[in-house]
Design an enzyme around this catalytic site. Structure first.
Site, PDB file in Angstrom:
ATOM      1  N   SER A 155       0.904  -1.380   0.104  1.00 49.19           N
ATOM      2  CA  SER A 155       0.028   0.298  -0.036  1.00 49.19           C
ATOM      3  C   SER A 155       0.853   1.254   0.049  1.00 49.19           C
ATOM      4  O   SER A 155       2.073   1.307   0.525  1.00 49.19           O
ATOM      5  CB  SER A 155      -0.918  -0.013   1.190  1.00 49.19           C
TER       6      SER A 155
HETATM    7  N1  SAM Z   1      -0.351  -5.560   4.138  1.00 43.69           N
HETATM    8  C1  SAM Z   1       0.294  -5.295   2.779  1.00 43.69           C
HETATM    9  C2  SAM Z   1       1.660  -4.733   2.742  1.00 43.69           C
HETATM   10  O1  SAM Z   1       1.896  -4.365   3.664  1.00 43.69           O
HETATM   11  O2  SAM Z   1       2.616  -5.193   2.046  1.00 43.69           O
HETATM   12  C3  SAM Z   1      -0.497  -5.257   1.597  1.00 43.69           C
HETATM   13  C4  SAM Z   1      -1.487  -6.244   1.370  1.00 43.69           C
HETATM   14  S1  SAM Z   1      -2.170  -6.345  -0.287  1.00 43.69           S
HETATM   15  C5  SAM Z   1      -2.864  -4.750  -0.680  1.00 43.69           C
HETATM   16  C6  SAM Z   1      -3.161  -7.466   0.037  1.00 43.69           C
HETATM   17  C7  SAM Z   1      -2.929  -8.838   0.566  1.00 43.69           C
HETATM   18  O3  SAM Z   1      -4.226  -9.648   1.246  1.00 43.69           O
HETATM   19  C8  SAM Z   1      -2.488  -9.610  -0.675  1.00 43.69           C
HETATM   20  O4  SAM Z   1      -1.236 -10.125  -0.357  1.00 43.69           O
HETATM   21  C9  SAM Z   1      -3.306 -10.705  -0.814  1.00 43.69           C
HETATM   22  O5  SAM Z   1      -3.153 -12.083  -1.096  1.00 43.69           O
HETATM   23  C10 SAM Z   1      -4.082 -10.786   0.609  1.00 43.69           C
HETATM   24  N2  SAM Z   1      -5.262 -11.449   1.008  1.00 43.69           N
HETATM   25  C11 SAM Z   1      -6.359 -11.693   0.266  1.00 43.69           C
HETATM   26  N3  SAM Z   1      -7.403 -12.054   0.692  1.00 43.69           N
HETATM   27  C12 SAM Z   1      -6.881 -12.469   1.866  1.00 43.69           C
HETATM   28  C13 SAM Z   1      -7.153 -13.494   2.878  1.00 43.69           C
HETATM   29  N4  SAM Z   1      -8.703 -13.957   3.034  1.00 43.69           N
HETATM   30  N5  SAM Z   1      -6.564 -13.884   3.878  1.00 43.69           N
HETATM   31  C14 SAM Z   1      -5.276 -13.583   4.043  1.00 43.69           C
HETATM   32  N6  SAM Z   1      -4.769 -12.854   3.159  1.00 43.69           N
HETATM   33  C15 SAM Z   1      -5.486 -12.351   2.035  1.00 43.69           C
END
Ligand code: SAM
Length: 205
Positions: A52
């Site tokens: 993000s």
């Molecule tokens: N917090 C992260 C960072 O600091 O880089 C950014 C996260 S990215 C915008 C969203 C993440 O959520 C992705 O890596 C995706 O694989 C994960 N994601 C989506 N659905 C999920 C779920 N049900 N459980 C765990 N992770 C999930």
């Protein structure tokens, strides 16, 4: 980054600012993108996922109103950057990622950088982490169609949850606080996140 993108837009919590000064964001992105690590936008981390924008990380962290002794759950480890920020500001961070490659890369990085207060799990974060609940704070870093009841259930009384909620294309950043008498909800404004996929999120396709 902290002065021009974070403080200038109104984030003033000293705990958040010092965490953002301490965490080396360039180590959480691919080597080819390191020169953009401190720029004012999200960056790709592979598999159509993103780290993000710094300001959004700051805004969401500030909204959690963290205390030094807090235990925090993060859904969506991604690059691990947000978890590292939380780890600077709270006692322990539990973070869940559904993408195996991102999970392993972040886990290795936490070990390498010495973030021993980050506990990782591979799986569907929409179910929360019941065995470790209740949490003082929960942050969801992917966009959900609605607030999962599972996560609200795993919040302590006085606990805060920050989550983007809306359509696949745009969401509102929602903060809720759980009280003895129910839930207080505020809208922190519009945002755009990749989708939260799972039992209490969007379908895979
Ligand atoms: N917090 C992260 C960072 O600091 O880089 C950014 C996260 S990215 C915008 C969203 C993440 O959520 C992705 O890596 C995706 O694989 C994960 N994601 C989506 N659905 C999920 C779920 N049900 N459980 C765990 N992770 C999930």
């Amino acid at each position: 980054m902290v002065e021009n993108q974070v403080e200038a837009r109104g984030v003033h919590d000293p705990r958040v600012l010092s965490a953002m000064l301490a965490v080396p964001r360039h180590l959480f992105v691919n080597e080819a993108l390191m020169d953009q690590a401190y720029s004012d936008h999200p960056l790709p981390i592979g598999d159509q996922q993103t780290i993000s924008q710094p300001y959004i990380v700051a805004l969401m962290t500030e909204a959690l109103e963290l205390e030094k002794d807090d235990r925090v759950l993060e859904i969506g480890t991604g690059s691990g950057y947000q978890a590292a920020i939380l780890a600077q500001a709270a006692f322990r961070v539990y973070t869940i990622e559904r993408n195996r490659r991102l999970y392993s890369t972040a886990r290795n990085l936490f070990d390498k950088l010495g973030y021993y207060n980050i506990v990782t799990r591979y799986g569907d974060g929409t179910k929360g982490w019941k065995e470790e609940s209740p949490f003082n704070a929960i942050i969801v870093t992917a966009g959900a169609p609605a607030i999962p009841d599972t996560l609200v259930d795993q919040l302590d009384i006085g606990g805060r949850l920050v989550i983007p909620v809306g359509s696949l294309f745009s969401q509102e950043l929602i903060r809720i606080e759980k009280t003895e008498n129910g839930i207080n909800e505020i809208n922190l404004g519009g945002c755009r996140f990749v989708k939260l996929i799972g039992q209490h999120g969007w379908d895979h396709n």
